[in-house]
Design an enzyme around this catalytic site. Structure first.
Site, PDB file in Angstrom:
ATOM      1  N   GLU A 209       3.032   6.782  11.451  1.00  0.00           N
ATOM      2  CA  GLU A 209       3.061   5.651  10.508  1.00  0.00           C
ATOM      3  C   GLU A 209       2.620   6.068   9.105  1.00  0.00           C
ATOM      4  O   GLU A 209       1.664   5.515   8.562  1.00  0.00           O
ATOM      5  CB  GLU A 209       2.103   4.545  11.004  1.00  0.00           C
ATOM      6  CG  GLU A 209       2.299   4.101  12.428  1.00  0.00           C
ATOM      7  CD  GLU A 209       1.148   3.222  12.943  1.00  0.00           C
ATOM      8  OE1 GLU A 209       0.115   3.093  12.256  1.00  0.00           O
ATOM      9  OE2 GLU A 209       1.300   2.663  14.037  1.00  0.00           O
TER      10      GLU A 209
ATOM     11  N   GLY B 287       2.428   6.172   5.122  1.00  0.00           N
ATOM     12  CA  GLY B 287       2.796   5.281   4.019  1.00  0.00           C
ATOM     13  C   GLY B 287       2.661   6.017   2.702  1.00  0.00           C
ATOM     14  O   GLY B 287       3.636   6.386   2.040  1.00  0.00           O
ATOM     15  N   ARG B 288       1.404   6.306   2.353  1.00  0.00           N
ATOM     16  CA  ARG B 288       1.101   6.914   1.062  1.00  0.00           C
ATOM     17  C   ARG B 288       1.844   8.232   0.836  1.00  0.00           C
ATOM     18  O   ARG B 288       2.367   8.477  -0.245  1.00  0.00           O
ATOM     19  CB  ARG B 288      -0.408   7.171   0.990  1.00  0.00           C
ATOM     20  CG  ARG B 288      -0.911   7.538  -0.387  1.00  0.00           C
ATOM     21  CD  ARG B 288      -2.374   7.978  -0.306  1.00  0.00           C
ATOM     22  NE  ARG B 288      -3.226   7.074   0.408  1.00  0.00           N
ATOM     23  CZ  ARG B 288      -3.957   6.101  -0.151  1.00  0.00           C
ATOM     24  NH1 ARG B 288      -3.939   5.938  -1.449  1.00  0.00           N
ATOM     25  NH2 ARG B 288      -4.727   5.325   0.593  1.00  0.00           N
TER      26      ARG B 288
ATOM     27  N   GLY C  92      -2.010   8.235   7.306  1.00  0.00           N
ATOM     28  CA  GLY C  92      -3.290   8.581   6.698  1.00  0.00           C
ATOM     29  C   GLY C  92      -3.361   9.883   5.926  1.00  0.00           C
ATOM     30  O   GLY C  92      -4.352  10.134   5.236  1.00  0.00           O
TER      31      GLY C  92
ATOM     32  N   TYR D  66       0.723   1.445  -2.697  1.00  0.00           N
ATOM     33  CA  TYR D  66      -0.397   0.539  -2.946  1.00  0.00           C
ATOM     34  C   TYR D  66      -0.522   0.209  -4.435  1.00  0.00           C
ATOM     35  O   TYR D  66      -1.622   0.048  -4.953  1.00  0.00           O
ATOM     36  CB  TYR D  66      -1.699   1.131  -2.364  1.00  0.00           C
ATOM     37  CG  TYR D  66      -1.558   1.525  -0.909  1.00  0.00           C
ATOM     38  CD1 TYR D  66      -1.321   0.554   0.061  1.00  0.00           C
ATOM     39  CD2 TYR D  66      -1.601   2.855  -0.496  1.00  0.00           C
ATOM     40  CE1 TYR D  66      -1.150   0.899   1.397  1.00  0.00           C
ATOM     41  CE2 TYR D  66      -1.432   3.216   0.826  1.00  0.00           C
ATOM     42  CZ  TYR D  66      -1.211   2.233   1.771  1.00  0.00           C
ATOM     43  OH  TYR D  66      -1.032   2.583   3.095  1.00  0.00           O
TER      44      TYR D  66
ATOM     45  N   CYS E 257      -9.703 -10.206 -18.663  1.00  0.00           N
ATOM     46  CA  CYS E 257     -11.047 -10.540 -19.132  1.00  0.00           C
ATOM     47  C   CYS E 257     -12.123 -10.171 -18.129  1.00  0.00           C
ATOM     48  O   CYS E 257     -12.848 -11.035 -17.644  1.00  0.00           O
ATOM     49  CB  CYS E 257     -11.100 -12.031 -19.426  1.00  0.00           C
ATOM     50  SG  CYS E 257      -9.809 -12.473 -20.569  1.00  0.00           S
ATOM     51  N   GLU E 258     -12.204  -8.935 -17.747  1.00  0.00           N
ATOM     52  CA  GLU E 258     -13.366  -8.447 -17.016  1.00  0.00           C
ATOM     53  C   GLU E 258     -13.448  -6.928 -17.156  1.00  0.00           C
ATOM     54  O   GLU E 258     -12.420  -6.263 -17.287  1.00  0.00           O
ATOM     55  CB  GLU E 258     -13.367  -8.886 -15.556  1.00  0.00           C
ATOM     56  CG  GLU E 258     -12.128  -8.650 -14.759  1.00  0.00           C
ATOM     57  CD  GLU E 258     -12.298  -9.229 -13.338  1.00  0.00           C
ATOM     58  OE1 GLU E 258     -13.059  -8.643 -12.574  1.00  0.00           O
ATOM     59  OE2 GLU E 258     -11.678 -10.263 -13.041  1.00  0.00           O
TER      60      GLU E 258
ATOM     61  N   ARG F  70      -5.945  -0.241  -7.935  1.00  0.00           N
ATOM     62  CA  ARG F  70      -6.670   0.834  -7.240  1.00  0.00           C
ATOM     63  C   ARG F  70      -7.879   1.373  -8.012  1.00  0.00           C
ATOM     64  O   ARG F  70      -8.937   1.564  -7.426  1.00  0.00           O
ATOM     65  CB  ARG F  70      -5.716   1.973  -6.849  1.00  0.00           C
ATOM     66  CG  ARG F  70      -4.534   1.517  -5.986  1.00  0.00           C
ATOM     67  CD  ARG F  70      -3.769   2.653  -5.344  1.00  0.00           C
ATOM     68  NE  ARG F  70      -4.568   3.335  -4.355  1.00  0.00           N
ATOM     69  CZ  ARG F  70      -5.185   4.473  -4.542  1.00  0.00           C
ATOM     70  NH1 ARG F  70      -5.038   5.119  -5.672  1.00  0.00           N
ATOM     71  NH2 ARG F  70      -5.926   4.985  -3.606  1.00  0.00           N
TER      72      ARG F  70
ATOM     73  N   TYR G 258     -11.166   0.824  -5.866  1.00  0.00           N
ATOM     74  CA  TYR G 258     -11.668   2.015  -5.145  1.00  0.00           C
ATOM     75  C   TYR G 258     -12.147   3.105  -6.092  1.00  0.00           C
ATOM     76  O   TYR G 258     -12.331   4.246  -5.649  1.00  0.00           O
ATOM     77  CB  TYR G 258     -10.562   2.639  -4.279  1.00  0.00           C
ATOM     78  CG  TYR G 258      -9.702   1.687  -3.496  1.00  0.00           C
ATOM     79  CD1 TYR G 258     -10.222   0.970  -2.415  1.00  0.00           C
ATOM     80  CD2 TYR G 258      -8.352   1.525  -3.804  1.00  0.00           C
ATOM     81  CE1 TYR G 258      -9.415   0.116  -1.683  1.00  0.00           C
ATOM     82  CE2 TYR G 258      -7.542   0.672  -3.073  1.00  0.00           C
ATOM     83  CZ  TYR G 258      -8.080  -0.030  -2.019  1.00  0.00           C
ATOM     84  OH  TYR G 258      -7.277  -0.873  -1.300  1.00  0.00           O
TER      85      TYR G 258
HETATM   86  N1  LLP Z   1      -0.899   2.545   9.915  1.00  0.00           N
HETATM   87  C1  LLP Z   1      -1.877   1.613   9.836  1.00  0.00           C
HETATM   88  C2  LLP Z   1      -2.215   0.845  11.033  1.00  0.00           C
HETATM   89  C3  LLP Z   1      -2.531   1.388   8.617  1.00  0.00           C
HETATM   90  O1  LLP Z   1      -3.488   0.466   8.547  1.00  0.00           O
HETATM   91  C4  LLP Z   1      -2.172   2.134   7.471  1.00  0.00           C
HETATM   92  C5  LLP Z   1      -2.829   1.921   6.190  1.00  0.00           C
HETATM   93  C6  LLP Z   1      -1.142   3.088   7.602  1.00  0.00           C
HETATM   94  C7  LLP Z   1      -0.543   3.268   8.839  1.00  0.00           C
HETATM   95  C8  LLP Z   1      -0.659   3.926   6.451  1.00  0.00           C
HETATM   96  O2  LLP Z   1      -1.653   4.762   5.967  1.00  0.00           O
HETATM   97  P1  LLP Z   1      -1.281   5.835   4.827  1.00  0.00           P
HETATM   98  O3  LLP Z   1      -0.362   6.852   5.440  1.00  0.00           O
HETATM   99  O4  LLP Z   1      -0.641   5.109   3.727  1.00  0.00           O
HETATM  100  O5  LLP Z   1      -2.587   6.416   4.447  1.00  0.00           O
HETATM  101  N2  LLP Z   1      -4.797   0.041  -0.340  1.00  0.00           N
HETATM  102  C9  LLP Z   1      -5.437   1.301  -0.025  1.00  0.00           C
HETATM  103  C10 LLP Z   1      -4.884   1.928   1.228  1.00  0.00           C
HETATM  104  C11 LLP Z   1      -5.008   1.039   2.443  1.00  0.00           C
HETATM  105  C12 LLP Z   1      -4.425   1.640   3.687  1.00  0.00           C
HETATM  106  C13 LLP Z   1      -4.418   0.662   4.806  1.00  0.00           C
HETATM  107  N3  LLP Z   1      -3.792   1.090   6.014  1.00  0.00           N
HETATM  108  C14 LLP Z   1      -5.278   2.235  -1.227  1.00  0.00           C
HETATM  109  O6  LLP Z   1      -4.735   1.824  -2.241  1.00  0.00           O
HETATM  110  O7  LLP Z   1      -5.758   3.354  -1.186  1.00  0.00           O
END
Ligand code: LLP
Length: 425
Positions: free
Chosen positions: A276, A278-279, A239, A376, A347-348, A315, A319
């Protein structure tokens, strides 16, 4: 910091000229930088020194096998939310013992797949899921390693569509129900309770919600252990936000995040931590490169129409997300800028990447790059308007490789099948 920089007036990914990749693979395309993935992984790991968590990269952010294999070589585990992602992690060389299975709606078939592949831990999000998992495990003659995802009811102060830690969100078991559910799980034949998990949302730019959630986690673990249930593993989720708008956005650094985590869990350094992200690992390790098809003046507004669209990068449409857009050929200092609505051909009206964005003059044929598109981006792409999604290229120093080629129209059309009644004799 990332490795997408101008050199001699031309945007490079590490030592590779972006325009040269464009000539080779065509546009639009995603381009990832190995060195940037490595850097982000290392910075994040170093930020949490002392707790030394197993970093289970959130595969959903970017699940390209080349990306996963790059991270696997650095020692990453994986956080997956479907059997498909589980299979990707395995295929990239991440063993089941380093894979955490998260998600609010895992099916019995998916749970069985995870158990058959020595999953490290299943983050259970509800009692019905717990019952299903115990049943599947018993039928397979094994015990499922379980952490409960507990919803701490904390406001992550992020976009509502990516906030997950409030009681009203669909995620996790309620904080107040946790002691009862843990006690029940401890008596179930197919379940081995191994830990606790929290993930409160994505793109957090404030550390206080983390501090609040982790403090609640610590209090809950103390309560559970006082009642005789050991919680050896703490999964602190992902997160942490990244800077999308470099000029006026400065999310906390991984070291500041690490300081908060160490403060909250002081004295618990000997426990097993997991996280965990990701981003933070992927976002700034990728760009999306597109070409201007037309520039159109309509009244007061000037539109730059690109060959990338919301099917490639959704995105902004979904968002209202901001992605920095830069020309691939560096503008000379002092070049005047104009306001462009940067749009795709779909087309939107939602197919708009940016409104009134200040950019140097753009002409048909110019290349532009969307920064911070490594997370993402490609994973959320679709074939809407029967557009082949952008292919993915990965760079390592002076080499580049096509990590996912562009689909051909034959690929796309060839997957549909005609029902018998529409087939001529
Ligand atoms: N762990 C769980 C259980 C999650 O649901 C997520 C992200 C992560 C870890 C990783 O979170 P991060 O470190 O990436 O913030 N599509 C959206 C983001 C959706 C995130 C969903 N869950 C966007 O483009 O902003």
């Amino acid at each position: 910091m990332d490795h997408f920089l101008y050199r001699d007036g031309r945007l490079h990914a590490e030592d590779v000229d972006i325009a040269a990749i464009a000539s080779d693979v065509g546009t639009p395309f995603y381009c990832y930088s190995t060195a940037t993935f490595e850097r982000h992984f290392t910075v994040f790991r170093d930020g949490l020194k002392g707790l030394d968590p197993l970093i289970c990269y959130a595969v959903k952010a970017n699940s390209n096998l080349a990306v996963l294999a790059t991270l696997a070589r650095l020692g990453a585990g994986a956080d997956v939310v479907s059997e498909g992602e589980f299979r990707r992690a395995l295929a990239a060389g991440i063993p089941g013992e380093r894979i955490i299975f998260s998600g609010v709606g895992k099916t019995k078939a998916e749970l069985a797949f995870a158990l058959a592949n020595d999953v490290r831990q299943i983050n259970v999000e509800s009692e019905p899921e717990l019952d299903a998992l115990s049943e599947v495990a018993v039928s397979m003659g094994v015990r499922a390693p379980v952490s409960f995802r507990v919803n701490p009811d904390v406001d992550a102060k992020t976009h509502e569509k990516i906030s997950t830690g409030k009681a009203e969100n669909k995620f996790g078991i309620a904080y107040e129900d946790a002691p009862r559910i843990y006690a029940r799980a401890a008596t179930m034949p197919g379940i081995d309770v191994v830990g606790i998990d929290m993930h409160i949302g994505s793109q957090l730019t404030d550390l206080e919600p983390f501090r609040e959630a982790y403090t609640r986690m610590r209090e809950l673990v103390e309560r559970l252990e006082a009642s005789g249930i050991a919680i050896p593993r703490l999964d602190i989720g992902g997160g942490l936000g990244v800077p999308y708008e470099r000029t006026n956005e400065m999310p906390p650094l991984p070291t500041d995040y690490g300081t908060v985590v160490r403060e909250v869990f002081a004295g618990w350094e000997d426990r097993e931590f997991e996280c965990e992200p990701g981003r933070l690992i992927a976002a700034n390790a990728g760009i999306l490169v597109a070409q201007v098809i037309y520039v159109k003046q309509a009244g007061e507004r000037r539109f730059a129409i690109l060959d990338a669209a919301m099917n490639d990068l959704i995105r902004p449409a979904l968002y209202d997300a901001y992605h920095e857009i830069v020309p691939v050929i560096e503008p000379a200092p002092g070049t005047p800028t104009y306001e462009y609505d940067v749009v795709g051909p779909i087309c939107e009206s939602g197919d708009t990447f940016a409104k009134a964005r200040k950019l140097p003059e753009l002409k048909a044929g110019d290349l532009v790059a969307f920064r911070s598109a490594g997370a993402y981006g490609a994973v959320m792409s679709s074939e809407y308007n029967t557009r082949p999604p952008a292919p993915e290229v990965i760079v390592k120093r002076d080499e580049f490789a096509l990590a996912r080629p562009r689909l051909t129209y034959d690929d796309m059309l060839g997957r549909d099948e005609m029902p018998d009644w529409l087939n001529p004799e």
